[in-house]
Design a protein around this motif. Structure first.
Motif, mmCIF file in Angstrom:
data_model
loop_
_atom_site.group_PDB
_atom_site.id
_atom_site.type_symbol
_atom_site.label_atom_id
_atom_site.label_comp_id
_atom_site.label_asym_id
_atom_site.label_seq_id
_atom_site.Cartn_x
_atom_site.Cartn_y
_atom_site.Cartn_z
ATOM 1 N N SER A 262 0.815 -1.216 0.000
ATOM 2 C CA SER A 262 0.000 0.000 0.000
ATOM 3 C C SER A 262 0.845 1.261 0.000
ATOM 4 C CB SER A 262 -0.928 0.004 1.227
ATOM 5 O OG SER A 262 -1.780 -1.123 1.211
ATOM 6 N N GLY A 263 2.170 1.116 -0.143
ATOM 7 C CA GLY A 263 3.047 2.274 -0.183
ATOM 8 C C GLY A 263 3.955 2.337 1.025
ATOM 9 N N PRO A 264 4.504 3.521 1.338
ATOM 10 C CA PRO A 264 5.412 3.662 2.476
ATOM 11 C C PRO A 264 4.815 3.109 3.759
ATOM 12 C CG PRO A 264 5.446 5.646 1.157
ATOM 13 C CD PRO A 264 4.342 4.791 0.602
ATOM 14 N N VAL A 265 5.694 2.579 4.594
ATOM 15 C CA VAL A 265 5.274 1.810 5.762
ATOM 16 C C VAL A 265 5.573 2.571 7.049
ATOM 17 C CG1 VAL A 265 5.660 -0.324 7.056
ATOM 18 C CG2 VAL A 265 5.654 -0.367 4.546
ATOM 19 N N ALA A 266 4.599 2.630 7.948
ATOM 20 C CA ALA A 266 4.791 3.125 9.310
ATOM 21 C C ALA A 266 4.714 1.955 10.277
ATOM 22 C CB ALA A 266 3.728 4.165 9.656
ATOM 23 N N ALA A 267 5.212 2.158 11.489
ATOM 24 C CA ALA A 267 5.312 1.041 12.430
ATOM 25 C C ALA A 267 3.958 0.410 12.731
ATOM 26 C CB ALA A 267 5.977 1.513 13.721
ATOM 27 N N LEU A 268 2.913 1.227 12.885
ATOM 28 C CA LEU A 268 1.607 0.657 13.174
ATOM 29 C C LEU A 268 1.088 -0.182 11.999
ATOM 30 C CD1 LEU A 268 -0.358 0.588 15.548
ATOM 31 C CD2 LEU A 268 -1.586 2.503 14.505
ATOM 32 N N ASP A 269 1.524 0.169 10.772
ATOM 33 C CA ASP A 269 1.182 -0.657 9.613
ATOM 34 C C ASP A 269 1.763 -2.064 9.759
ATOM 35 O OD1 ASP A 269 0.039 1.615 8.445
ATOM 36 O OD2 ASP A 269 1.901 2.143 7.420
ATOM 37 N N LEU A 270 2.964 -2.145 10.336
ATOM 38 C CA LEU A 270 3.607 -3.450 10.525
ATOM 39 C C LEU A 270 2.777 -4.318 11.462
ATOM 40 C CD1 LEU A 270 7.311 -2.273 10.980
ATOM 41 C CD2 LEU A 270 6.279 -3.229 8.915
ATOM 42 N N ALA A 271 2.336 -3.736 12.562
ATOM 43 C CA ALA A 271 1.494 -4.502 13.487
ATOM 44 C C ALA A 271 0.203 -4.943 12.805
ATOM 45 C CB ALA A 271 1.187 -3.669 14.735
ATOM 46 N N GLY A 272 -0.381 -4.058 12.009
ATOM 47 C CA GLY A 272 -1.614 -4.400 11.324
ATOM 48 C C GLY A 272 -1.453 -5.490 10.284
ATOM 49 N N ALA A 273 -0.258 -5.599 9.699
ATOM 50 C CA ALA A 273 -0.013 -6.602 8.665
ATOM 51 C C ALA A 273 0.372 -7.963 9.237
ATOM 52 C CB ALA A 273 1.092 -6.115 7.723
ATOM 53 N N LEU A 274 0.541 -8.047 10.541
ATOM 54 C CA LEU A 274 0.999 -9.305 11.143
ATOM 55 C C LEU A 274 0.084 -10.497 10.858
ATOM 56 C CD1 LEU A 274 2.504 -8.252 14.572
ATOM 57 C CD2 LEU A 274 3.507 -9.897 12.988
ATOM 58 N N PRO A 275 -1.225 -10.386 11.027
ATOM 59 C CA PRO A 275 -2.069 -11.560 10.787
ATOM 60 C C PRO A 275 -1.930 -12.124 9.373
ATOM 61 C CG PRO A 275 -3.292 -9.919 12.010
ATOM 62 C CD PRO A 275 -2.023 -9.260 11.565
ATOM 63 N N VAL A 276 -1.837 -11.246 8.369
ATOM 64 C CA VAL A 276 -1.686 -11.717 6.991
ATOM 65 C C VAL A 276 -0.339 -12.391 6.804
ATOM 66 C CG1 VAL A 276 -1.524 -11.002 4.579
ATOM 67 C CG2 VAL A 276 -3.266 -9.998 6.060
ATOM 68 N N ALA A 277 0.723 -11.778 7.348
ATOM 69 C CA ALA A 277 2.055 -12.367 7.209
ATOM 70 C C ALA A 277 2.125 -13.738 7.869
ATOM 71 C CB ALA A 277 3.097 -11.426 7.815
ATOM 72 N N VAL A 278 1.530 -13.868 9.045
ATOM 73 C CA VAL A 278 1.542 -15.155 9.751
ATOM 74 C C VAL A 278 0.717 -16.176 8.981
ATOM 75 C CG1 VAL A 278 0.812 -16.349 11.849
ATOM 76 C CG2 VAL A 278 1.996 -14.159 12.019
#
Length: 286
Positions: A262-278
Motif C-alpha cells: 500500500s506504499g510507504p510503511v509506518a510502524a503501526l502498519d507493521l502490526a496491522g499486517a501481522l495476521p496476513v504475514a503469519v
C-alpha cells in the motif's frame, strides 16, 4: 541448536505456536509489557498491538496514565496496570517485554526490577538494556539465558557493552556484528538479537542464527517496538529466546513486505499486517 543456523519460512512454520481446541487465553500465553512513558506513549501502543496481533492470548500493560489511555485506544482488549501497583505485586504473565520508550519513571523502573526478580522470560529493549545487562553480568540471573532476549540496534549494543566495560565504537560493531552480539551474549548471559538490515542472533555458547536481509521499509520509527511485541508473544507461548528471536525477526520482515503493497510503511502498519504475514507463512509450501 549449535553452530550457525539460517532462518526461512519452513524454520519459522515448524516452531510457530498455533492454538488448539483446548486452548484458552491463558494457555496461549499472557504477555506483560513495561514500555512507553509520558514522553513516548506511542512505544507502549506499538508493543501491545504487535503482541496482540502476533497471537498472544492476553496482554497486560504497565505504565503511566497517558500511555495507558493510548494503549486502550488502540487495543481495548488489553488489561492496564498502574506501575506502582505492579512493582509491589507483579501481574501474572508467561513473559514480559520491558524497556521500549521508557523514560525516567521510578515506579516503572521498580516494575522492571520486579520482572527481573521474578525470573520469568523477558524481552529487553531500549531503556532497559543497560540495567538488565549489568545486573546479569554481575550475577543476578533469576531467568536462564535461553529465556532472556536482548534486542539492541548497533548504537544500543555499543552503549550496553560500554556499560559492561567493553569499549567499542559503532564502526567496530559494523565490522563484526556477529562477534559483538556474541560478546554481549556471553557477558550478560542472555540471548542477543542485533537489529539491522542484516539481523543476527547470538546466545551464550556461540550459537548464531542469521536472518535474510531485511526490507529497507523496516527502517522507520517504532519498528523495533513492533519486533519486541512479536518476540514477547512467542516467549509467552513457550519458545526459547533464540527461537522467539528468529521467528519474530523473520515474520517482522514479512510484515514489511505485506504492508508496503500500500506504499510507504509506518510502524503501526507493521502490526496491522501481522495476521496476513503469519497466515501466509503457515499456509505456504515454501
Amino acid at each position: 541448536m549449535s553452530g550457525t543456523s539460517q532462518v526461512d519460512a519452513a524454520w519459522v512454520r515448524e516452531r510457530w505456536p498455533v492454538p488448539e481446541a483446548g486452548d484458552d487465553k491463558y494457555s496461549r500465553g499472557v504477555v506483560g509489557v513495561v514500555a512507553g512513558s509520558d514522553a513516548y506513549p506511542g512505544a507502549a501502543a506499538l508493543v501491545v498491538s504487535a503482541a496482540v496481533r502476533a497471537g498472544a492470548g492476553m496482554v497486560r500493560y504497565v505504565g503511566p496514565r497517558r500511555a495507558q489511555d493510548l494503549v486502550l485506544g488502540h487495543r481495548p482488549e488489553c488489561v492496564v496496570h498502574d506501575p506502582g501497583d505492579a512493582a509491589e505485586s507483579l501481574p501474572r504473565a508467561q513473559a514480559w517485554v520491558v524497556g521500549p520508550g521508557v523514560a525516567d519513571h521510578p515506579e516503572q523502573d521498580a516494575a522492571i526490577g520486579a520482572v527481573m526478580a521474578a525470573g520469568v522470560p523477558m524481552v529487553v529493549d531500549a531503556g532497559a538494556l543497560e540495567a538488565v545487562a549489568r545486573a546479569r553480568a554481575s550475577g543476578s540471573r533469576e531467568a536462564p539465558a535461553d529465556r532472556v532476549l536482548l534486542t539492541p540496534h548497533a548504537e544500543e549494543l555499543m552503549r550496553t557493552l560500554g556499560a559492561l566495560r567493553h569499549d567499542v565504537t559503532v564502526h567496530d560493531v559494523a565490522a563484526d556484528r556477529a562477534g559483538h552480539a556474541r560478546l554481549l551474549a556471553e557477558t550478560a548471559r542472555a540471548t542477543v538479537l542485533l537489529k539491522g538490515s542484516q539481523t543476527v542472533i547470538a546466545s551464550p555458547g556461540g550459537s548464531l542464527v542469521e536472518l535474510p536481509p531485511a526490507p529497507p521499509w523496516l527502517a522507520t520509527a517504532g519498528s523495533g517496538d513492533v519486533l519486541a511485541g512479536i518476540a514477547g508473544a512467542l516467549l509467552a507461548a513457550g519458545m526459547t529466546a533464540i527461537e522467539a528471536a528468529g521467528c519474530a525477526s523473520w515474520v517482522h520482515a514479512r510484515t514489511a513486505v505485506e504492508a508496503q503493497r500500500s506504499g510507504p510503511v509506518a510502524a503501526l502498519d507493521l502490526a496491522g499486517a501481522l495476521p496476513v504475514a503469519v497466515a501466509r507463512m503457515l499456509t505456504s509450501d515454501g
